[in-house]
Design an enzyme around this catalytic site. Structure first.
Site, PDB file in Angstrom:
ATOM      1  N   ASP A  38     -17.367 -17.254  18.747  1.00  6.43           N
ATOM      2  CA  ASP A  38     -17.471 -16.119  17.830  1.00  6.43           C
ATOM      3  C   ASP A  38     -16.167 -15.329  17.684  1.00  6.43           C
ATOM      4  OD1 ASP A  38     -17.755 -15.155  20.422  1.00  6.43           O
ATOM      5  OD2 ASP A  38     -19.137 -13.554  19.848  1.00  6.43           O
ATOM      6  N   GLU A  60     -13.983 -27.856  25.329  1.00  2.00           N
ATOM      7  CA  GLU A  60     -12.591 -27.399  25.314  1.00  2.00           C
ATOM      8  C   GLU A  60     -11.679 -28.231  26.204  1.00  2.00           C
ATOM      9  OE1 GLU A  60     -15.138 -23.864  24.177  1.00  2.00           O
ATOM     10  OE2 GLU A  60     -15.216 -25.387  25.777  1.00  2.00           O
ATOM     11  N   HIS A 123     -19.548  -9.748  25.993  1.00  2.00           N
ATOM     12  CA  HIS A 123     -19.821 -11.091  26.493  1.00  2.00           C
ATOM     13  C   HIS A 123     -18.495 -11.865  26.621  1.00  2.00           C
ATOM     14  CE1 HIS A 123     -19.702 -11.521  22.116  1.00  2.00           C
ATOM     15  NE2 HIS A 123     -19.476 -12.801  22.273  1.00  2.00           N
ATOM     16  N   HIS A 124     -18.484 -12.858  27.458  1.00  2.00           N
ATOM     17  CA  HIS A 124     -17.311 -13.680  27.780  1.00  2.00           C
ATOM     18  C   HIS A 124     -16.246 -12.913  28.564  1.00  2.00           C
ATOM     19  CE1 HIS A 124     -19.264 -16.501  25.285  1.00  2.00           C
ATOM     20  NE2 HIS A 124     -18.533 -16.426  24.198  1.00  2.00           N
ATOM     21  N   GLY A 421      -2.284 -36.347  36.646  1.00  2.00           N
ATOM     22  CA  GLY A 421      -3.283 -37.297  37.142  1.00  2.00           C
ATOM     23  C   GLY A 421      -4.715 -36.822  37.105  1.00  2.00           C
ATOM     24  N   ASP A 451     -14.127 -47.168  34.454  1.00  2.00           N
ATOM     25  CA  ASP A 451     -15.479 -46.672  34.167  1.00  2.00           C
ATOM     26  C   ASP A 451     -15.716 -45.288  34.768  1.00  2.00           C
ATOM     27  OD1 ASP A 451     -15.453 -47.663  36.778  1.00  2.00           O
ATOM     28  OD2 ASP A 451     -17.080 -49.097  36.472  1.00  2.00           O
ATOM     29  N   ASN A 478     -15.636 -51.687  36.950  1.00  2.00           N
ATOM     30  CA  ASN A 478     -15.481 -52.145  38.337  1.00  2.00           C
ATOM     31  C   ASN A 478     -16.190 -51.218  39.324  1.00  2.00           C
ATOM     32  OD1 ASN A 478     -13.759 -49.989  38.192  1.00  2.00           O
ATOM     33  ND2 ASN A 478     -11.895 -51.124  38.684  1.00  2.00           N
ATOM     34  N   GLY A 480     -16.644 -47.874  39.792  1.00  2.00           N
ATOM     35  CA  GLY A 480     -16.273 -46.619  40.450  1.00  2.00           C
ATOM     36  C   GLY A 480     -14.801 -46.322  40.497  1.00  2.00           C
ATOM     37  N   GLU A 484      -9.400 -43.996  44.372  1.00  2.00           N
ATOM     38  CA  GLU A 484      -9.898 -43.192  45.491  1.00  2.00           C
ATOM     39  C   GLU A 484     -10.321 -44.094  46.654  1.00  2.00           C
ATOM     40  OE1 GLU A 484      -9.109 -40.406  44.768  1.00  2.00           O
ATOM     41  OE2 GLU A 484      -9.901 -39.609  42.901  1.00  2.00           O
TER      42      GLU A 484
END
Length: 575
Positions: A38, A60, A123-124, A421, A451, A478, A480, A484
């Site tokens: 708004d 966003e 608001h916000h 990253g 994925d 693959n 996951g 990591e």
């Protein structure tokens, strides 16, 4: 009434929002990313009025990623969010653009100056009457913050922000309060283009640095050139290319500099990243007696866990903020002018042959009859599928590291986020990059994402469909977060993701029937058939192409394995 009288004193009055969007159009922005709210709605009305297009993203954060990708193709981008909730959702993307030197103009629709002055409980907000708290947050990830609270300063602040955004190649923040949108500024200012030229180096100092560089260059027996991301970000590619071509010196790129050098040149040797490089590249760079380093960013992932072996005693560093010759620093001498003059005065170099960077053992995977698609096989094979001027986006993780082994045709624009990253970046970035590519007449935009990463920002496929974009999307299936897993938690469930029916998503997102081509490839033979399919690889195909690329869960590029191991050791360090 007083405002009306002041407006009459302006010869060519135009609304603030119109001025802002016209300035953005003048510097090359054709489409505006963002999400309506708004506090920005009235401003959005000016986008079509000024000949720009509204993209409309799913959130966003995605809009920020998309603006980043758009800027890497077009040279600048604009993002519109609303105060508080909207701008904070975009902060991660803006921080990434700041980290990686990407010029994005972030326009935030603000409550009115009256509400701000009264500390209204709106608001916000945080409910404490502080309307500067979010701009203060963004100050740390912006090279300029322009608060448009005073109409007399507005045009000047807009011009300054856009100029800083381009010259410093980093995001800027512009607040646009609701009651400022339709206030009047002098439209005649638009007749004077923004000065976007870098200030010239002081000639005497520049000439001295050029002579010093040439002295060491002519004394060297086996110098090499190493090009990195800041050559791209700070508009030094022409000077870099001219030097690389005229000198004929063996030339390498760091991972973030991939695409900065014409890889079809006979003196291009590949990607150097310390222990992440192939043996021939590593030996050639590390045996050099002089490294001409252009636009280096020596981060952990960009140096394969800080494993580069490059003595400062044998290095000349060229940057946007200065030149460093061995241990002597010359601040304020920008690389562009120095490189141009070094090329001009180069003369004959006394070069001995060093080790051949291409003397590595041929990739046996390319000859293997094993049907499983492996990283060692896929990324070198990809080079034969790529075409001149393609835009290639690779996600943090396996794709980012795999692309090191892909030889590019000329003029490829390679987009990745090696330093920041943020997983999920690449899919959002693809939307912006594909749109910018279409505006520039570039035929193909190609995304490679894992994925796990794809699941963070998959909604942007919807935005691509809505804007009739036709990228080629590869989702590496693959199971996951491979990067990591390699750092920690090899088989732990927190590195797993739910397997989706990825190629069904375009239809779920409302793609018209037969408007998207979908594939699932599980063998090398199927990849070969896909790459040789004319409709799939044609730049003239007006359909999105969406591919599930199945790879083993425990496979990864060799470079990634080394970097992940270094990251794990770094994380485990104690005092």
């Amino acid at each position: 009434m007083a405002q009306d009288l002041r407006s009459q004193d302006i010869k060519n009055p135009i609304d603030v929002a119109e001025y802002l969007f016209k300035r953005l159009k003048q510097v090359g922005v054709e489409s505006i990313h963002g999400v309506p709210g708004d506090y920005n709605l009235v401003a959005l009305d000016y986008i079509p009025k000024t000949g720009l297009k509204w993209v409309g993203n799913c959130n966003e954060l995605n809009a920020g990623y998309a603006a980043d990708g758009y800027a890497r193709v077009k040279g600048i981008a604009a993002l519109v969010t609303t105060f508080g909730v909207g701008e904070l959702s975009a902060v991660n993307a803006i921080a990434g653009a700041y980290s990686e030197y990407v010029p994005v103009v972030h326009i935030v629709g603000y409550p009115s100056t009256l509400s701000q002055r009264d500390g209204a409980l709106l608001h916000h907000t945080l409910g404490n009457g502080d309307f500067t708290v979010f701009s203060r947050m963004s100050k740390e990830i912006s090279c300029a913050v322009s608060m448009l609270n005073n109409v007399h300063e507005t045009a000047m602040l807009i011009d300054n922000a856009i100029r800083e955004c381009i010259l410093k190649s980093r995001p800027v923040y512009i607040s646009l309060p609701t009651d400022m949108v339709q206030k009047k500024v002098d439209g005649d200012r638009l007749n004077t283009p923004l000065d976007l030229e870098y200030p010239p180096n002081e000639q005497e100092r520049e000439d001295y640095v050029v002579d010093v560089v040439l002295k060491y260059l002519h004394a060297a027996k086996n110098p090499v050139v190493l090009v990195d991301a800041c050559a791209i970000r700070h508009r030094a590619l022409k000077e870099t290319h001219d030097f690389v071509k005229k000198s004929g010196l063996p030339t390498f790129v760091a991972p973030m500099g991939k695409g900065a050098v014409d890889e079809t040149l006979p003196n291009f040797g590949g990607v150097y990243a310390g222990d992440g490089s192939n043996k021939g590249v590593r030996e050639r760079v590390e045996s050099s007696d002089l490294v001409l380093s252009i636009g280096a960013i020596k981060s952990d992932f960009n140096t394969a866990g800080f494993t580069i072996r490059q003595s400062q005693l044998n290095t000349i560093d060229f940057h946007s903020y200065g030149v460093k010759v061995r241990y002597s620093e010359y601040p304020g001498i920008r690389m562009n002018g120095v490189l141009a003059k070094v090329t001009q005065k180069l003369g004959q170099l006394n070069i001995e042959e060093g080790p051949d960077p291409n003397n590595d053992i041929p990739n046996e995977e390319l000859k293997s009859s094993e049907p499983t698609i492996t990283h060692a096989w896929f990324w070198p094979r990809l080079g034969q599928f790529l075409q001149k001027s393609d835009v290639i986006i690779t996600e943090t993780g396996t794709s980012n590291f795999g692309i090191w082994e892909t030889r590019f045709p000329a003029d490829v624009n390679a987009i990745s986020q090696v330093l920041w990253g943020s997983i999920g970046y690449a899919t959002g970035s693809c939307q912006g990059a594909a749109l910018a590519a279409r505006e520039k007449g570039i035929k193909r935009t190609i995304l490679f994402t894992g994925d796990g990463s794809f699941q963070l920002t998959a909604q942007e496929v919807s935005t691509m469909i809505r804007n009739k974009l036709n990228p080629i999307i590869f989702v590496i299936c693959n199971h996951g977060y491979t990067i990591e897993r390699l750092i920690h938690g090899w088989e732990d469930t927190y590195n797993d993701v739910q397997e989706w029916k990825y190629k069904d998503l375009p239809a779920v997102f409302g793609a018209p029937k037969d408007s998207v081509l979908t594939y699932r490839v599980e063998t090398k033979q199927q990849v070969e058939e896909l790459f040789n399919n004319e409709e799939f690889n044609s730049g003239e195909t007006q359909k999105m192409r969406f591919v599930e690329l199945v790879m083993p869960w425990d496979d990864a590029p060799a470079a990634l394995k080394g970097v992940a191991d270094a990251a794990a050791k770094k994380n485990a360090q104690v005092e």
